[in-house]
Write an enzyme that holds these catalytic residues in place. Structure first.
Site, PDB file in Angstrom:
ATOM      1  N   ASP A 273       0.849  -1.193   0.000  1.00 27.49           N
ATOM      2  CA  ASP A 273       0.000   0.000   0.000  1.00 27.49           C
ATOM      3  C   ASP A 273       0.884   1.242   0.000  1.00 27.49           C
ATOM      4  O   ASP A 273       1.905   1.298   0.692  1.00 27.49           O
ATOM      5  CB  ASP A 273      -0.927   0.010   1.219  1.00 27.49           C
TER       6      ASP A 273
ATOM      7  N   ASN B 162     -13.081  -3.186   2.440  1.00 29.82           N
ATOM      8  CA  ASN B 162     -13.984  -2.040   2.540  1.00 29.82           C
ATOM      9  C   ASN B 162     -14.967  -2.093   1.372  1.00 29.82           C
ATOM     10  O   ASN B 162     -14.557  -2.344   0.229  1.00 29.82           O
ATOM     11  CB  ASN B 162     -13.192  -0.730   2.503  1.00 29.82           C
TER      12      ASN B 162
ATOM     13  N   VAL C 215     -11.086   2.732  -3.812  1.00 36.93           N
ATOM     14  CA  VAL C 215     -10.733   2.204  -5.138  1.00 36.93           C
ATOM     15  C   VAL C 215     -11.734   1.091  -5.461  1.00 36.93           C
ATOM     16  O   VAL C 215     -11.830   0.089  -4.743  1.00 36.93           O
ATOM     17  CB  VAL C 215      -9.291   1.653  -5.166  1.00 36.93           C
TER      18      VAL C 215
ATOM     19  N   GLN D 202     -14.441   2.539   1.176  1.00 36.83           N
ATOM     20  CA  GLN D 202     -13.784   2.087  -0.061  1.00 36.83           C
ATOM     21  C   GLN D 202     -13.446   3.288  -0.941  1.00 36.83           C
ATOM     22  O   GLN D 202     -14.301   4.152  -1.173  1.00 36.83           O
ATOM     23  CB  GLN D 202     -14.705   1.129  -0.828  1.00 36.83           C
TER      24      GLN D 202
ATOM     25  N   HIS E 246     -10.411  -5.724  -3.396  1.00 39.83           N
ATOM     26  CA  HIS E 246      -9.097  -5.975  -2.804  1.00 39.83           C
ATOM     27  C   HIS E 246      -9.227  -6.245  -1.321  1.00 39.83           C
ATOM     28  O   HIS E 246     -10.162  -5.781  -0.668  1.00 39.83           O
ATOM     29  CB  HIS E 246      -8.156  -4.780  -3.030  1.00 39.83           C
ATOM     30  N   ILE E 247      -8.266  -6.959  -0.806  1.00 39.04           N
ATOM     31  CA  ILE E 247      -8.133  -7.183   0.637  1.00 39.04           C
ATOM     32  C   ILE E 247      -6.906  -6.413   1.113  1.00 39.04           C
ATOM     33  O   ILE E 247      -5.855  -6.452   0.468  1.00 39.04           O
ATOM     34  CB  ILE E 247      -7.932  -8.686   0.952  1.00 39.04           C
ATOM     35  N   HIS E 248      -7.063  -5.740   2.245  1.00 38.15           N
ATOM     36  CA  HIS E 248      -5.900  -5.175   2.933  1.00 38.15           C
ATOM     37  C   HIS E 248      -5.348  -6.259   3.869  1.00 38.15           C
ATOM     38  O   HIS E 248      -6.101  -6.802   4.695  1.00 38.15           O
ATOM     39  CB  HIS E 248      -6.286  -3.980   3.808  1.00 38.15           C
TER      40      HIS E 248
HETATM   41  P1  AMP Z   1      -9.820   1.191  -0.007  1.00 36.34           P
HETATM   42  O1  AMP Z   1      -9.961   2.514   0.701  1.00 36.34           O
HETATM   43  O2  AMP Z   1     -10.231   0.004   0.791  1.00 36.34           O
HETATM   44  O3  AMP Z   1     -10.471   1.239  -1.373  1.00 36.34           O
HETATM   45  O4  AMP Z   1      -8.261   0.986  -0.205  1.00 36.34           O
HETATM   46  C1  AMP Z   1      -7.542   1.568  -1.220  1.00 36.34           C
HETATM   47  C2  AMP Z   1      -6.091   1.532  -0.797  1.00 36.34           C
HETATM   48  O5  AMP Z   1      -5.312   1.637  -1.954  1.00 36.34           O
HETATM   49  C3  AMP Z   1      -5.672   2.669   0.146  1.00 36.34           C
HETATM   50  O6  AMP Z   1      -5.137   2.132   1.344  1.00 36.34           O
HETATM   51  C4  AMP Z   1      -4.618   3.427  -0.663  1.00 36.34           C
HETATM   52  O7  AMP Z   1      -3.547   3.901   0.127  1.00 36.34           O
HETATM   53  C5  AMP Z   1      -4.159   2.359  -1.646  1.00 36.34           C
HETATM   54  N1  AMP Z   1      -3.632   2.873  -2.896  1.00 36.34           N
HETATM   55  C6  AMP Z   1      -4.197   3.798  -3.710  1.00 36.34           C
HETATM   56  N2  AMP Z   1      -3.420   4.012  -4.787  1.00 36.34           N
HETATM   57  C7  AMP Z   1      -2.355   3.193  -4.652  1.00 36.34           C
HETATM   58  C8  AMP Z   1      -1.185   2.941  -5.441  1.00 36.34           C
HETATM   59  N3  AMP Z   1      -0.960   3.578  -6.597  1.00 36.34           N
HETATM   60  N4  AMP Z   1      -0.280   2.031  -4.985  1.00 36.34           N
HETATM   61  C9  AMP Z   1      -0.497   1.380  -3.837  1.00 36.34           C
HETATM   62  N5  AMP Z   1      -1.576   1.561  -3.051  1.00 36.34           N
HETATM   63  C10 AMP Z   1      -2.486   2.462  -3.446  1.00 36.34           C
END
Ligand code: AMP
Length: 121
Positions: free
Chosen positions: A40, A94, A103, A101, A107-109
Site C-alpha cells: 500500500d 472495505n 478504489v 472504499q 481488494h483485501i488489505h
Molecule cells: P480502499 O480505501 O479500501 O479502497 O483501499 C484503497 C487503498 O489503496 C488505500 O489504502 C490506498 O492507500 C491504496 N492505494 C491507492 N493508490 C495506490 C497505489 N498507486 N499504490 C499502492 N496503493 C495504493
C-alpha cells in the site's frame, strides 16, 4: 480504451489494474493466475499489502458467482506466511462509501507487524 470528448484515448482500467499491468509503478510482492499483491502506498502498519483480483470486480457488493475473488483468501494466507506474520494479522475489505472504499476494484488489505486495535474506527 475509449475516446473521450476531446479525442484523447483514455484507459478505463482502475489504478490497481494499471499496477497489475505494469502501466504504473507498484511494489509487487506476490502474484499468481488470479491475484496480484503490492505494498500500500500509504501504509497503516509495518506490513500493509493490497491483494487485488486480476479481474476488475468493483467490490463485494457486485461479486460474480465465480472468478478470481475465490482465490483471495488463499493468497492472503500465503502472503502472510511469506511476510513472516506468525503472531497474527488482520484482513480488511472495505465496501462502498460507509465502508471507506476508495478504489472500486475488489481488494483485501493485509495488515500486520503490530497489534491491531478493536473496534476499528
Ligand atoms: P480502499 O480505501 O479500501 O479502497 O483501499 C484503497 C487503498 O489503496 C488505500 O489504502 C490506498 O492507500 C491504496 N492505494 C491507492 N493508490 C495506490 C497505489 N498507486 N499504490 C499502492 N496503493 C495504493
Amino acid at each position: 480504451m475509449t475516446r473521450s470528448g476531446f479525442g484523447q484515448t483514455r484507459s478505463m482500467s482502475t489504478v490497481f489494474s494499471k499496477i497489475v499491468n505494469r502501466e504504473i509503478p507498484g511494489t509487487i510482492v506476490y502474484e499468481d493466475e488470479h491475484v496480484v499483491a503490492f505494498k500500500d502506498i500509504v501504509p497503516f502498519a509495518p506490513v500493509h499489502i493490497i491483494i487485488v483480483t486480476r479481474q476488475e470486480i468493483p467490490g463485494i457488493a457486485s461479486l460474480p458467482e465465480t472468478g478470481d475473488h475465490l482465490h483471495l483468501l488463499n493468497a492472503a494466507k500465503t502472503i502472510a506466511e511469506q511476510q513472516g506474520l506468525t503472531n497474527g494479522y488482520r484482513l480488511v475489505i472495505n465496501q462502498g462509501e460507509d465502508g471507506g472504499q476508495t478504489v472500486d476494484h475488489l481488494h483485501i488489505h493485509l495488515l500486520g507487524g503490530r497489534p491491531m486495535a478493536w473496534p476499528p474506527g
